[in-house]
Motif scaffolding. Structure first.
Motif, PDB file in Angstrom:
ATOM      1  N   ASN A  34       8.821  -3.835   6.768  1.00 45.59           N
ATOM      2  CA  ASN A  34       9.734  -2.680   6.743  1.00 45.59           C
ATOM      3  C   ASN A  34       9.545  -1.774   7.971  1.00 45.59           C
ATOM      4  O   ASN A  34       8.612  -1.947   8.742  1.00 45.59           O
ATOM      5  N   LYS A  35      10.452  -0.829   8.080  1.00 48.21           N
ATOM      6  CA  LYS A  35      10.460   0.172   9.161  1.00 48.21           C
ATOM      7  C   LYS A  35      10.645  -0.489  10.524  1.00 48.21           C
ATOM      8  O   LYS A  35      10.046  -0.082  11.522  1.00 48.21           O
ATOM      9  N   LYS A  87       4.903  12.100   0.742  1.00 49.29           N
ATOM     10  CA  LYS A  87       3.545  12.127   0.236  1.00 49.29           C
ATOM     11  C   LYS A  87       3.189  10.764  -0.347  1.00 49.29           C
ATOM     12  O   LYS A  87       3.960  10.185  -1.099  1.00 49.29           O
ATOM     13  N   ALA A  88       2.023  10.251   0.018  1.00 50.12           N
ATOM     14  CA  ALA A  88       1.608   8.947  -0.491  1.00 50.12           C
ATOM     15  C   ALA A  88       1.372   9.010  -1.996  1.00 50.12           C
ATOM     16  O   ALA A  88       1.121  10.075  -2.550  1.00 50.12           O
ATOM     17  N   ALA A 139      11.441   1.493  13.556  1.00 50.18           N
ATOM     18  CA  ALA A 139      10.392   2.251  14.247  1.00 50.18           C
ATOM     19  C   ALA A 139       9.636   1.376  15.262  1.00 50.18           C
ATOM     20  O   ALA A 139       8.761   1.860  15.978  1.00 50.18           O
ATOM     21  N   THR A 177       3.249   8.641  -4.724  1.00 51.89           N
ATOM     22  CA  THR A 177       4.069   9.398  -5.654  1.00 51.89           C
ATOM     23  C   THR A 177       4.709   8.495  -6.709  1.00 51.89           C
ATOM     24  O   THR A 177       5.345   8.970  -7.619  1.00 51.89           O
ATOM     25  N   THR A 178       4.554   7.186  -6.567  1.00 51.16           N
ATOM     26  CA  THR A 178       5.129   6.282  -7.557  1.00 51.16           C
ATOM     27  C   THR A 178       4.039   5.860  -8.509  1.00 51.16           C
ATOM     28  O   THR A 178       3.184   5.092  -8.165  1.00 51.16           O
ATOM     29  N   LYS A 228      16.134   1.492   5.314  1.00 47.74           N
ATOM     30  CA  LYS A 228      17.122   2.563   5.472  1.00 47.74           C
ATOM     31  C   LYS A 228      18.448   2.043   6.009  1.00 47.74           C
ATOM     32  O   LYS A 228      19.372   2.821   6.208  1.00 47.74           O
ATOM     33  N   SER A 238      14.828  -2.841   7.904  1.00 51.88           N
ATOM     34  CA  SER A 238      14.645  -1.416   7.677  1.00 51.88           C
ATOM     35  C   SER A 238      15.294  -1.094   6.336  1.00 51.88           C
ATOM     36  O   SER A 238      16.487  -1.303   6.150  1.00 51.88           O
ATOM     37  N   ARG A 266       0.857  -1.195   0.000  1.00 54.13           N
ATOM     38  CA  ARG A 266       0.000   0.000   0.000  1.00 54.13           C
ATOM     39  C   ARG A 266       0.897   1.251   0.000  1.00 54.13           C
ATOM     40  O   ARG A 266       2.100   1.142   0.270  1.00 54.13           O
ATOM     41  N   PRO A 267       0.305   2.419  -0.294  1.00 58.32           N
ATOM     42  CA  PRO A 267       1.134   3.633  -0.339  1.00 58.32           C
ATOM     43  C   PRO A 267       1.881   3.885   0.970  1.00 58.32           C
ATOM     44  O   PRO A 267       1.381   3.544   2.046  1.00 58.32           O
ATOM     45  N   ASN A 268       3.087   4.416   0.823  1.00 57.94           N
ATOM     46  CA  ASN A 268       3.843   4.915   1.960  1.00 57.94           C
ATOM     47  C   ASN A 268       4.511   3.872   2.860  1.00 57.94           C
ATOM     48  O   ASN A 268       4.990   4.198   3.941  1.00 57.94           O
ATOM     49  N   VAL A 269       4.521   2.608   2.439  1.00 60.56           N
ATOM     50  CA  VAL A 269       5.174   1.582   3.275  1.00 60.56           C
ATOM     51  C   VAL A 269       6.690   1.561   3.074  1.00 60.56           C
ATOM     52  O   VAL A 269       7.408   0.928   3.850  1.00 60.56           O
ATOM     53  N   THR A 301      11.356   9.146  -3.835  1.00 60.10           N
ATOM     54  CA  THR A 301      10.773   8.890  -2.518  1.00 60.10           C
ATOM     55  C   THR A 301      10.245  10.213  -2.016  1.00 60.10           C
ATOM     56  O   THR A 301      10.804  11.267  -2.275  1.00 60.10           O
ATOM     57  N   SER A 302       9.168  10.134  -1.311  1.00 60.54           N
ATOM     58  CA  SER A 302       8.571  11.358  -0.817  1.00 60.54           C
ATOM     59  C   SER A 302       7.681  11.006   0.350  1.00 60.54           C
ATOM     60  O   SER A 302       7.202   9.891   0.463  1.00 60.54           O
TER      61      SER A 302
HETATM   62  N1  GTP Z   1      11.599   4.826   9.841  1.00 63.34           N
HETATM   63  C1  GTP Z   1      11.640   4.363   8.590  1.00 63.34           C
HETATM   64  N2  GTP Z   1      11.044   5.064   7.604  1.00 63.34           N
HETATM   65  C2  GTP Z   1      11.098   4.563   6.344  1.00 63.34           C
HETATM   66  C3  GTP Z   1      11.763   3.325   6.055  1.00 63.34           C
HETATM   67  N3  GTP Z   1      11.614   3.092   4.731  1.00 63.34           N
HETATM   68  C4  GTP Z   1      10.905   4.129   4.224  1.00 63.34           C
HETATM   69  N4  GTP Z   1      10.593   5.018   5.179  1.00 63.34           N
HETATM   70  C5  GTP Z   1       9.858   6.291   5.031  1.00 63.34           C
HETATM   71  O1  GTP Z   1       8.516   6.023   4.640  1.00 63.34           O
HETATM   72  C6  GTP Z   1       8.025   7.072   3.772  1.00 63.34           C
HETATM   73  C7  GTP Z   1       7.464   6.474   2.494  1.00 63.34           C
HETATM   74  O2  GTP Z   1       8.522   5.890   1.753  1.00 63.34           O
HETATM   75  P1  GTP Z   1       8.420   5.616   0.182  1.00 63.34           P
HETATM   76  O3  GTP Z   1       9.628   4.805  -0.157  1.00 63.34           O
HETATM   77  O4  GTP Z   1       8.170   6.877  -0.549  1.00 63.34           O
HETATM   78  O5  GTP Z   1       7.098   4.720   0.159  1.00 63.34           O
HETATM   79  P2  GTP Z   1       6.319   4.056  -1.052  1.00 63.34           P
HETATM   80  O6  GTP Z   1       5.754   2.793  -0.531  1.00 63.34           O
HETATM   81  O7  GTP Z   1       7.196   3.976  -2.244  1.00 63.34           O
HETATM   82  O8  GTP Z   1       5.159   5.085  -1.271  1.00 63.34           O
HETATM   83  P3  GTP Z   1       4.191   5.339  -2.539  1.00 63.34           P
HETATM   84  O9  GTP Z   1       5.050   5.941  -3.606  1.00 63.34           O
HETATM   85  O10 GTP Z   1       3.217   6.289  -1.984  1.00 63.34           O
HETATM   86  O11 GTP Z   1       3.567   4.031  -2.927  1.00 63.34           O
HETATM   87  C8  GTP Z   1       9.204   8.009   3.537  1.00 63.34           C
HETATM   88  O12 GTP Z   1       9.056   9.109   4.408  1.00 63.34           O
HETATM   89  C9  GTP Z   1      10.416   7.157   3.915  1.00 63.34           C
HETATM   90  O13 GTP Z   1      11.503   7.943   4.361  1.00 63.34           O
HETATM   91  C10 GTP Z   1      12.400   2.611   7.135  1.00 63.34           C
HETATM   92  O14 GTP Z   1      12.999   1.546   7.003  1.00 63.34           O
HETATM   93  N5  GTP Z   1      12.296   3.180   8.373  1.00 63.34           N
END
Ligand code: GTP
Length: 319
Positions: A128-129, A44-45, A132, A47-48, A161, A159, A21-24, A41-42
């Motif tokens: 992921n994350k 904002k949900a 946190a 964006t891809t 990151k 993570s 889902r968005p933002n994961v 990366t952003s």
């Molecule tokens: N704390 C933490 N934050 C993370 C991690 N991975 C990604 N994020 C944050 O999660 C947010 C969303 O990350 P994206 O990689 O843009 O997520 P996405 O799933 O591609 O999002 P969409 O493009 O909306 O589908 C960003 O603010 C990232 O910095 C992680 O391992 N740990």
């Protein structure tokens, strides 16, 4: 990380879809996996919006990543219907699916993406994350719950990151790639063109610099792309001065397409400051990535209701 070419027949290669889902953190993970910025990366949900392929070769294994947009559950307009088709299409021809979720969370949106995952292909759960999650032991019952939801091939809390976590993921995924010859040269990174990278970079700057003010439905269209070879070194160089070759030149014109007149103002900013900054940051990064000089002109256009029209989507290349 590329190593020496292995003996023929020992190569593994496969298409891997990253869904969630968005933002994961799908884009963050993809960028970490392929080691270069190919997707934006952003905070904002959503964006891809494009299907992006990144390639990474580690020892005898070649990982070909397909980054798919988040499964859209909230809005039913044409843009999102298009996204859902992209997800299904991307999953039909892959060898491995990475379902990215946030460690310790599994909501309705996640379940909807899981429902889209093919039943006849290995699906790896990437939680992921992890950084946190403060109480790691609480993850155990959650992982058990996940086991009951789907027979995932692997369960990988990490993570995106953390570089070490991402490298470990390669060794977990490798045995699940089919044994076959590589699809790409060993050092291929992405099959996306410079043009595409340019529009993605502008979009990234746009969202970064407008914060939460701008709706995700804004897009960037490259209107003009001209390449000029490097000019020959100028006549006689000053004595004792080395003649440095001039890099080639790209002349690019791009439009930021917004839905409303009010959004136009947000993008332009007071006295044009914000648009200027978007352009100058995008130009600098493009120059670094393409090793060319870049002349970038940006325009802002209002295309009311474009996100609702299938016809417009086709003209912007979202097929
Ligand atoms: N704390 C933490 N934050 C993370 C991690 N991975 C990604 N994020 C944050 O999660 C947010 C969303 O990350 P994206 O990689 O843009 O997520 P996405 O799933 O591609 O999002 P969409 O493009 O909306 O589908 C960003 O603010 C990232 O910095 C992680 O391992 N740990």
């Amino acid at each position: 990380m590329t190593e020496t070419t292995p003996t023929p027949g020992a190569q593994r290669c496969g298409l891997i879809a990253i869904v969630g889902r968005p933002n994961v953190g799908k884009s963050t993970l993809l960028n970490a996996l392929v080691g270069q910025k190919v997707s934006i990366t952003s905070k904002k949900a959503q964006t891809t919006r494009h299907r992006i392929t990144g390639v990474r070769t580690v020892a005898e294994n070649q990982f070909v990543f397909v980054d798919t947009p988040g499964f859209q559950t909230r809005h039913g307009n044409a843009l999102n219907r298009n996204l859902n088709r992209t997800v299904t299409g991307a999953l039909a021809d892959v060898d491995l699916v990475l379902l990215v979720v946030e460690a310790g969370r599994f909501g309705l949106d996640d379940a909807k993406v899981l429902a889209l995952c093919p039943k006849d292909k290995p699906v790896v759960l990437v939680a992921n994350k992890l950084d946190a999650v403060h109480r790691r032991q609480e993850l155990l019952p959650w992982l058990k719950d996940m086991q009951e939801r789907h027979p995932f091939t692997e369960y990988v809390p990490l993570s995106a990151k953390k570089a070490a976590d991402v490298e470990r993921l390669f060794s977990i995924l490798a045995p699940h790639l089919p044994q076959q010859d590589w699809f790409f040269e060993e050092d291929a990174l992405t099959d996306r063109s410079e043009r595409f990278l340019a529009s993605e970079l502008i979009r990234e700057k746009l969202f970064r610099l407008t914060g939460d003010e701008l709706p995700y439905s804004c897009t960037v269209v490259i209107d003009k792309w001209e390449e000029e070879d490097a000019p020959p070194p100028s006549a006689t160089p000053a004595k004792g001065k080395p003649v440095l070759p001039k890099p080639p030149l790209r002349r690019i014109a791009a439009s930021i397409v917004v839905e409303r007149e009010a959004h136009k103002g947000m993008v332009i900013g007071e006295g044009g400051e914000r648009l200027k900054r978007i352009g100058s940051e995008a130009r600098q990064e493009l120059e670094r990535l393409t090793e060319a000089r870049v002349f970038l002109e940006l325009f802002v256009k209002v295309r009311s209701g474009w996100a609702d029209s299938e016809e417009h989507l086709r003209s912007y290349g979202y097929e």
